[in-house]
Motif scaffolding. Sequence first.
Motif, short mmCIF file in Angstrom:
data_model
loop_
_atom_site.label_atom_id
_atom_site.label_comp_id
_atom_site.label_asym_id
_atom_site.label_seq_id
_atom_site.Cartn_x
_atom_site.Cartn_y
_atom_site.Cartn_z
N LEU A 86 61.48 -38.56 -17.70
CA LEU A 86 62.40 -38.10 -16.66
C LEU A 86 63.48 -39.13 -16.37
CD1 LEU A 86 59.86 -36.37 -14.25
CD2 LEU A 86 61.71 -35.26 -15.52
N ASN A 87 63.13 -40.40 -16.38
CA ASN A 87 64.14 -41.44 -16.16
C ASN A 87 65.22 -41.39 -17.23
OD1 ASN A 87 63.17 -42.60 -13.78
ND2 ASN A 87 61.78 -43.97 -14.85
N GLN A 88 64.81 -41.19 -18.47
CA GLN A 88 65.80 -41.13 -19.55
C GLN A 88 66.71 -39.91 -19.40
OE1 GLN A 88 64.42 -41.68 -23.57
NE2 GLN A 88 63.04 -43.36 -23.04
N ALA A 89 66.13 -38.78 -19.01
CA ALA A 89 66.94 -37.56 -18.85
C ALA A 89 67.91 -37.70 -17.68
CB ALA A 89 66.02 -36.36 -18.63
N LEU A 90 67.45 -38.26 -16.57
CA LEU A 90 68.32 -38.43 -15.41
C LEU A 90 69.43 -39.44 -15.70
CD1 LEU A 90 65.57 -38.43 -12.65
CD2 LEU A 90 67.36 -36.70 -12.94
N ALA A 91 69.09 -40.49 -16.46
CA ALA A 91 70.11 -41.47 -16.83
C ALA A 91 71.18 -40.85 -17.71
CB ALA A 91 69.46 -42.65 -17.53
N GLU A 92 70.79 -39.89 -18.55
CA GLU A 92 71.75 -39.24 -19.44
C GLU A 92 72.75 -38.37 -18.66
OE1 GLU A 92 71.47 -36.36 -23.33
OE2 GLU A 92 70.41 -38.27 -23.33
N LEU A 93 72.32 -37.87 -17.49
CA LEU A 93 73.25 -37.10 -16.66
C LEU A 93 74.40 -37.97 -16.18
CD1 LEU A 93 70.86 -34.93 -14.46
CD2 LEU A 93 72.13 -34.21 -16.48
N GLY A 94 74.09 -39.25 -15.91
CA GLY A 94 75.13 -40.21 -15.56
C GLY A 94 75.82 -39.93 -14.25
N ASP A 95 77.03 -40.43 -14.11
CA ASP A 95 77.80 -40.28 -12.88
C ASP A 95 78.27 -38.85 -12.66
OD1 ASP A 95 77.51 -42.98 -12.40
OD2 ASP A 95 79.40 -43.51 -13.38
N ASP A 96 78.27 -38.04 -13.71
CA ASP A 96 78.72 -36.65 -13.59
C ASP A 96 77.58 -35.69 -13.25
OD1 ASP A 96 81.33 -37.36 -14.24
OD2 ASP A 96 80.96 -37.17 -16.39
N ALA A 97 76.46 -36.24 -12.81
CA ALA A 97 75.31 -35.39 -12.48
C ALA A 97 75.67 -34.42 -11.37
CB ALA A 97 74.13 -36.26 -12.04
N THR A 177 70.62 -34.84 -5.60
CA THR A 177 70.91 -35.98 -6.46
C THR A 177 71.15 -37.24 -5.63
OG1 THR A 177 71.85 -34.53 -8.15
CG2 THR A 177 72.44 -36.85 -8.26
N ALA A 178 71.78 -37.11 -4.47
CA ALA A 178 72.02 -38.27 -3.61
C ALA A 178 70.71 -38.92 -3.18
CB ALA A 178 72.83 -37.85 -2.38
N ALA A 179 69.67 -38.11 -2.95
CA ALA A 179 68.37 -38.66 -2.57
C ALA A 179 67.74 -39.43 -3.73
CB ALA A 179 67.44 -37.53 -2.13
N LEU A 180 67.86 -38.88 -4.94
CA LEU A 180 67.32 -39.57 -6.11
C LEU A 180 68.06 -40.89 -6.34
CD1 LEU A 180 66.81 -36.58 -8.59
CD2 LEU A 180 65.16 -37.60 -7.01
N ARG A 181 69.36 -40.90 -6.10
CA ARG A 181 70.13 -42.14 -6.26
C ARG A 181 69.73 -43.18 -5.22
NH1 ARG A 181 75.89 -39.14 -7.65
NH2 ARG A 181 75.57 -39.03 -9.92
N ASP A 182 69.40 -42.73 -4.01
CA ASP A 182 68.91 -43.66 -2.99
C ASP A 182 67.63 -44.34 -3.45
OD1 ASP A 182 70.99 -43.24 -1.28
OD2 ASP A 182 69.86 -42.04 0.17
N VAL A 183 66.73 -43.54 -4.02
CA VAL A 183 65.47 -44.09 -4.52
C VAL A 183 65.74 -45.10 -5.63
CG1 VAL A 183 63.36 -43.53 -5.78
CG2 VAL A 183 64.09 -42.10 -3.86
N ALA A 184 66.60 -44.75 -6.59
CA ALA A 184 66.90 -45.65 -7.71
C ALA A 184 67.50 -46.96 -7.21
CB ALA A 184 67.85 -44.97 -8.68
N ALA A 185 68.34 -46.90 -6.18
CA ALA A 185 68.97 -48.10 -5.65
C ALA A 185 67.98 -49.00 -4.92
CB ALA A 185 70.11 -47.71 -4.71
N ALA A 186 66.90 -48.42 -4.38
CA ALA A 186 65.92 -49.19 -3.61
C ALA A 186 64.78 -49.74 -4.47
CB ALA A 186 65.35 -48.32 -2.49
N ARG A 187 64.69 -49.30 -5.73
CA ARG A 187 63.62 -49.80 -6.60
C ARG A 187 63.78 -51.32 -6.80
NH1 ARG A 187 59.60 -46.20 -6.79
NH2 ARG A 187 60.24 -44.14 -7.55
N PRO A 192 58.66 -50.03 -4.79
CA PRO A 192 58.14 -50.58 -6.05
C PRO A 192 58.85 -49.96 -7.25
CG PRO A 192 56.60 -48.98 -5.12
CD PRO A 192 57.67 -49.20 -4.09
N GLY A 193 58.81 -50.66 -8.37
CA GLY A 193 59.40 -50.12 -9.59
C GLY A 193 60.55 -50.96 -10.10
N THR A 194 61.17 -50.46 -11.16
CA THR A 194 62.28 -51.15 -11.83
C THR A 194 63.60 -50.70 -11.24
OG1 THR A 194 60.98 -51.24 -13.87
CG2 THR A 194 63.35 -51.58 -14.07
N PRO A 195 64.49 -51.63 -10.88
CA PRO A 195 65.79 -51.25 -10.32
C PRO A 195 66.53 -50.26 -11.22
CG PRO A 195 65.47 -53.62 -10.09
CD PRO A 195 64.32 -53.11 -10.92
N GLY A 196 67.07 -49.21 -10.62
CA GLY A 196 67.81 -48.20 -11.36
C GLY A 196 66.99 -47.01 -11.80
#
Length: 376
Positions: A86-97, A177-187, A192-196
Amino acid sequence: MPTALRSAPPARRVVRARELAVIIPAHNEADAIAGTLDALSRQTAVPRRVIVVADNCTDETGWRAAAHGAHVIETKQNAHRKAGALNQALAELGDDAPPFVLILDADTRIEPDFIEVALAQLAADDALGAVSGLFVGERPTSMLQQFQANEYIRYGTQIRATGRVSVVTGTASMFRTAALRDVAAARGTSLPGTPGDVYDRAAITEDSELTLALKNCGWRMVAPDACVCTTELMPTWGDLHRQRVRWYKGMLDNLREYGISRVTLRYFAQQAMILVGILTIATLLLLTALSIAAGAFAVHGLWLALGGVFVAERIVTVWPGGSRARLLAAAVLPEIAYDMALQAAFLHAVALALLRRDTAWNHVTAPEAASLVPSR
């Protein structure tokens, strides 16, 4: 004689790619992926952008998904199971998600108005980070599967009664998507987890971990009645035990990572109540056995009345499941035995958590033409 009127099919619209992306992680799901994609094509709001993430597949998952019109991507050196895919798929969406993302298991069918209702909920409330599906089981083919179907029906009844979503289910949920980006920024800092990363790579139950992450970031979540999804039921006791050990241990691992806080306190209380239930049933069985051995066992009117209330509650909470669900609930003792099997899985998970040992992912191949339980 007048011809009987037929109800008109529901109106449909196409959800543009810039509104919603559907992501389906799939590992060797050639048997199930076609049914999942067909259910998407029957939506009242049909998604234009459907991505199937073929994760280390050795079967025809990718080919069958492409044949049903999905865009297929393959994971690259993914060693982190569903979370990594899922991380790889979400990363592929990029800024145009797009503003919303539906995460859907490859063996899950959603009701025709799932997407329409979820989009409306998210559009109406900017504080809402996720819309969780209410999952029900496939049509049971054994008593073991009927146990699970009854359990899932009760879980949905509990959510409807309390309005609380304990876990944004990984079977089918839509996210802002904004909620998922909040989570990625707080990793790596407050989470816990890897940043991004949106999903914690170390989590074996990625949906419960993401739920805690979203709540820690201040996002709300709901599970509307119309957002029903149908998922697989375990065919054997061994499969069930392995599934539940993974679920229980995943939550225990998540709580160890997060610690006690305003968000996690209720989850710690839930785990404690499971232990209390185990001790209560063990004590009741022991006292009953001792009273029978001593010849002092007797049935009193008060206990019969309390037992009648208990039986009535068991039947009412599975009423939507039909006559088979109600009869099994009325029998009481078989479901108590099932609950004890789940408690054994919980104790196994506790032991694994204390020893810091991992548990294997349990993949079950479902029949391609499995019939589904009507959810309404």
